[in-house]
Design an enzyme around this catalytic site. Structure first.
Site, PDB file in Angstrom:
ATOM      1  N   ASP A   1      -5.948  -1.632  -3.786  1.00  0.00           N
ATOM      2  CA  ASP A   1      -4.831  -1.412  -4.690  1.00  0.00           C
ATOM      3  C   ASP A   1      -5.167  -0.284  -5.663  1.00  0.00           C
ATOM      4  O   ASP A   1      -6.268  -0.246  -6.230  1.00  0.00           O
ATOM      5  CB  ASP A   1      -4.545  -2.715  -5.448  1.00  0.00           C
ATOM      6  CG  ASP A   1      -3.422  -2.569  -6.449  1.00  0.00           C
ATOM      7  OD1 ASP A   1      -2.285  -2.329  -6.017  1.00  0.00           O
ATOM      8  OD2 ASP A   1      -3.689  -2.702  -7.659  1.00  0.00           O
TER       9      ASP A   1
ATOM     10  N   GLU B   1      -4.435   2.507  -1.181  1.00  0.00           N
ATOM     11  CA  GLU B   1      -3.132   2.791  -1.781  1.00  0.00           C
ATOM     12  C   GLU B   1      -3.377   4.029  -2.635  1.00  0.00           C
ATOM     13  O   GLU B   1      -4.020   3.941  -3.683  1.00  0.00           O
ATOM     14  CB  GLU B   1      -2.648   1.630  -2.637  1.00  0.00           C
ATOM     15  CG  GLU B   1      -1.275   1.906  -3.238  1.00  0.00           C
ATOM     16  CD  GLU B   1      -0.869   0.895  -4.287  1.00  0.00           C
ATOM     17  OE1 GLU B   1       0.340   0.689  -4.457  1.00  0.00           O
ATOM     18  OE2 GLU B   1      -1.753   0.323  -4.956  1.00  0.00           O
TER      19      GLU B   1
END
Length: 784
Positions: free
Chosen positions: A370, A406
């Protein structure tokens, strides 16, 4: 080490004589960090660079409001406080009290009134209970976090649990699915299982639910090769959410990077949450399915300077967090209040130890990071050669699993798609946005659409990466579901109680004529066709497709594009839709099987094309006055680089459709509805929404595991995002004149034909408005 004592500190409880007699304390070792049971006792080791004293607190039960034993840790080696307690057993609950200066203006926030959780906790024995006592400052005072609170947090603090790491893995081994054959299914442990009618009620919402036969069989039948789980590292519910009777559903609020989330355990006292997770992994591996974890190493649940003191902040705030120029505050590249200080060697070690633990002890197969750009920040700018990436590349364990970034955060230059180094794959947001705009009918999308369809070479080829570096997706957990993407123009997030301020406002969605649910048959039919277009595009593009769980049967969130706080039926999978939308589910299954049987869709290398390949795409993506193209195709085999100017290429005459049939060495061809190779004017026309492409299956130029040349079918794509039908002249190719229809998304059941339908070169195939057709080169004898 600072010797400044906490200001306003009050004396804490001291060990009683009974406690002294009950516990024998030995020096122990500074490694490994955490609590390690060796069969005879437990070694405790905690890093804190700036602490002046550390106390180990042992608790008798989760209900205990005070530690039963408090031990001043006697040893301090290499910035690690450590001791060994003989005869201590797995199941023991513990925490720490850490002494040192409380000087927020200097970045120090020690407060021994607060019991702190071990950053290396492998299991959580008691979750956080929200109370003002868990804050290091006194809530309500005008000086805010500059005040100092002496309320004991022991009754409310999260506690770690000592574990026995033994587990019988049997013959478990990683499936090791190659990147180019990977198909990812993004899912939520709780959301996927809470409403499944065939899962025992006690197992719903748990790791055991994911490991259950109904889910395993479903994933196998669907055909995916990996399940990517939203965060399962132990996280907390924000206090403001609980006050609104909401919860942190997604889990991007990590408190422990080693412990599985407690709420996903089935509460069976005979099975620990750690072993239950391992059992899930073993069951998925036995079915040939890889397990990828969505991990959040960019920030912690402690939030900004006004957040609670639960672990890292009280253990060593200045070491664990990126502090701003005014060290009272945090650099927030994540939008979550703080950013982990990856520049500090001990913090970097913690992340690497965590990753290694999940691979070696928990047997997971990869990670999706993330906000990975936050991990790459050496100073302020993103540095793709940062220490974090260097260490991962050198690690013999982590470098061998799937690594997915990401590629953005909220800092300067945070959007880094295409800029991660080798070994890394990326969530390709450009793929998502391009195809959303294209199928919505936006102008000027053709060139970029072609680039995304063929693996996004503009992003990954120059860094020596392959098409599978692109994780392609149309939807993910963050945003609309596929059903909602074609049903809503606007987000509808009222249930989040944030006045519509949350969630992305620019979604590139189109409701097809009515906002939300409708009984208009024409609109419903168009929405269904658009969903088929999106899914066909996703599963027939080069790269790694990622399906949002539930999209395969048109799951809806009623237009809410940010269900991060909706742990309820709004976000849980409604499995009745799998029966209601059985035709669409079957369509997705067949697409997956088609992908698996077509080598040209699983290429490990980018297309090389010919000298005129996708000039407009290169011009648009690179923004340069020259095109550099590898010419390592069988045309010359030199591997040299040919550079031609845009002006020179534009002056070149495009070949006719007959040339297409006489050029067997090229691996891809782009052509217009007249069967002619695409001219520059067609690429440059912003109103052009129509494209044909042949992927040559006889020129893949790759070897299989046995060393044999890979040869597959040649596929013809006809793509029309225009609002009117278009007639395509089918070309002759490699001397063959027959094309077999595989699917037409304009049909409600695209794969269901009574017998093979063939078309001849020169025939005019009318492709309906907003639809996609796929044909396979026939097996007829080539002319000549």
């Amino acid at each position: 080490m600072s010797n400044v004592m906490p200001r306003s500190a009050q004396p804490l409880l001291q060990k009683t004589e009974k406690q002294e007699k009950k516990v024998r304390v030995l020096p122990g070792n500074p490694y490994p960090l955490g609590a390690t049971w060796n069969g005879l006792g437990v070694n405790f080791a905690l890093f804190s660079e700036n602490a002046t004293q550390v106390e180990l607190c042992l608790f008798d039960s989760p209900e205990a409001t005070q530690e039963s034993v408090r031990i001043v840790i006697p040893e301090y080696t290499d910035q690690v406080w450590h001791c060994y307690i003989p005869d201590l057993l797995p199941g023991q609950l513990y925490g720490y009290r850490v002494h040192g200066p409380y000087e927020p203006e200097a970045g120090q926030r020690f407060n021994p009134s607060k019991v702190l959780m071990d950053p290396y906790a492998k299991s959580i024995g008691r979750p956080l209970k929200w109370d003002n006592a868990v804050f290091g400052y006194t809530i309500g005072l005008p000086e805010g976090d500059l005040s100092y609170d002496t309320t004991d947090s022991a009754p409310y603090a999260p506690l770690a649990e000592v574990i026995d790491t033994a587990f019988t893995w049997g013959d478990d081994k990683p499936p090791n699915i190659p990147g180019h054959k990977t198909i990812i299914y993004e899912a939520h442990v709780r959301g996927m299982t809470m409403q499944h009618p065939d899962i025992p009620e006690a197992l719903r919402g748990t790791y055991s639910g994911i490991a259950s036969e109904p889910i395993i069989n479903y994933l196998k039948d669907l055909g995916v090769t990996a399940i990517e789980l939203l965060p399962i590292h132990h996280f907390i519910d924000d206090r403001f959410l609980l006050d609104k009777k909401l919860r942190n559903y997604w889990g991007y609020n990590t408190l422990s990077f080693f412990a599985p989330e407690v709420r996903y355990s089935n509460k069976n006292e005979k099975i620990s949450q750690v072993n239950e997770f391992k059992m899930m992994v073993r069951a998925l591996h036995a079915a040939g399915i890889e397990v990828i974890l969505d991990v959040v190493y960019n920030h912690t649940a402690e939030g900004n300077h006004m957040g609670p003191t639960l672990a890292y902040r009280g253990i060593d705030n200045a070491a664990y967090y990126r502090l701003a120029d005014n060290p009272r505050y945090y650099n927030d590249f994540t939008g979550c209040g703080n950013t982990l200080n990856v520049r500090h060697p001990r913090v970097l070690q913690m992340i690497m130890d965590s990753l290694r633990y999940w691979v070696t002890d928990m047997h997971v197969d990869g990670f999706r990071f993330d906000l990975a750009s936050a991990l790459a920040r050496e100073l302020h700018e993103v540095d793709k050669l940062g220490a974090f990436f260097d260490i991962i590349h050198q690690d013999p364990i982590i470098s061998q699993v799937k690594l997915i970034a990401e590629p953005w955060d909220l800092g300067e230059g945070g959007y880094q798609v295409g800029n991660f180094p080798v070994l890394w794959t990326e969530w390709n947001g450009k793929y998502r946005d391009t195809f959303r705009r294209f199928w919505k009918g936006d102008s000027g999308q053709l060139s970029e659409m072609a680039t995304r369809l063929t693996g996004s070479s503009d992003l990954y080829e120059n860094s020596c990466r392959k098409p599978h570096a692109s994780i392609n997706f149309i939807t993910c957990h963050d945003g609309f579901t596929l059903h909602d993407l074609v049903s809503y123009n606007q987000k509808h997030n009222d249930a989040n109680q944030e006045g519509g301020r949350d969630g992305e406002s620019h979604n590139n969605s189109w409701n097809c004529g009515a906002e939300g649910e409708t009984s208009d048959a024409k609109i419903i039919k168009l929405r269904q066709k658009q969903m088929r277009n999106f899914m066909a595009t996703l599963l027939l593009s080069l790269g790694v497709p990622m399906i949002l769980g539930g999209d395969e049967f048109a799951r809806t969130q009623k237009g809410n594009n940010n269900v991060y706080c909706q742990d309820n039926p709004l976000s849980w999978y409604d499995w009745s839709l799998a029966q209601k939308n059985a035709d669409f589910l079957d369509f997705v299954k067949r697409l997956i099987q088609l992908r698996k049987t077509q080598p040209v869709l699983q290429r490990r290398k980018f297309f090389t094309g010919n000298i005129l390949k996708n000039l407009a795409s290169a011009k648009d993506a690179a923004g340069k006055q020259a095109i550099t193209q590898k010419t390592d195709s069988p045309q010359n085999g030199t591997g040299k680089t040919t550079v031609i100017s845009i002006q020179e290429a534009s002056a070149t005459t495009s070949p006719s459709s007959e040339t297409v049939g006489l050029s067997p060495s090229a691996d891809i061809y782009w052509f217009d509805p007249n069967g002619k190779e695409m001219a520059d004017s067609a690429w440059d026309n912003p109103e052009n929404r129509v494209l044909g492409v042949i992927m040559n299956g006889s020129v893949i130029n790759e070897l299989d595991e046995e060393g044999n040349h890979i040869v597959g079918d040649s596929l013809l794509f006809l793509i029309n995002a225009h609002h009117e039908p278009v007639k395509f002249i089918l070309p002759k190719f490699l001397g063959h004149t027959q094309w077999e229809l595989l699917l037409d998304t304009a049909e409600e059941k695209p794969f269901e034909t009574p017998e093979a339908i063939t078309w001849s070169a020169g025939d005019s195939y009318e492709i309906c408005d907003r639809s996609m057709v796929l044909l396979r080169l026939g097996a007829d004898e080539p002319e000549g």
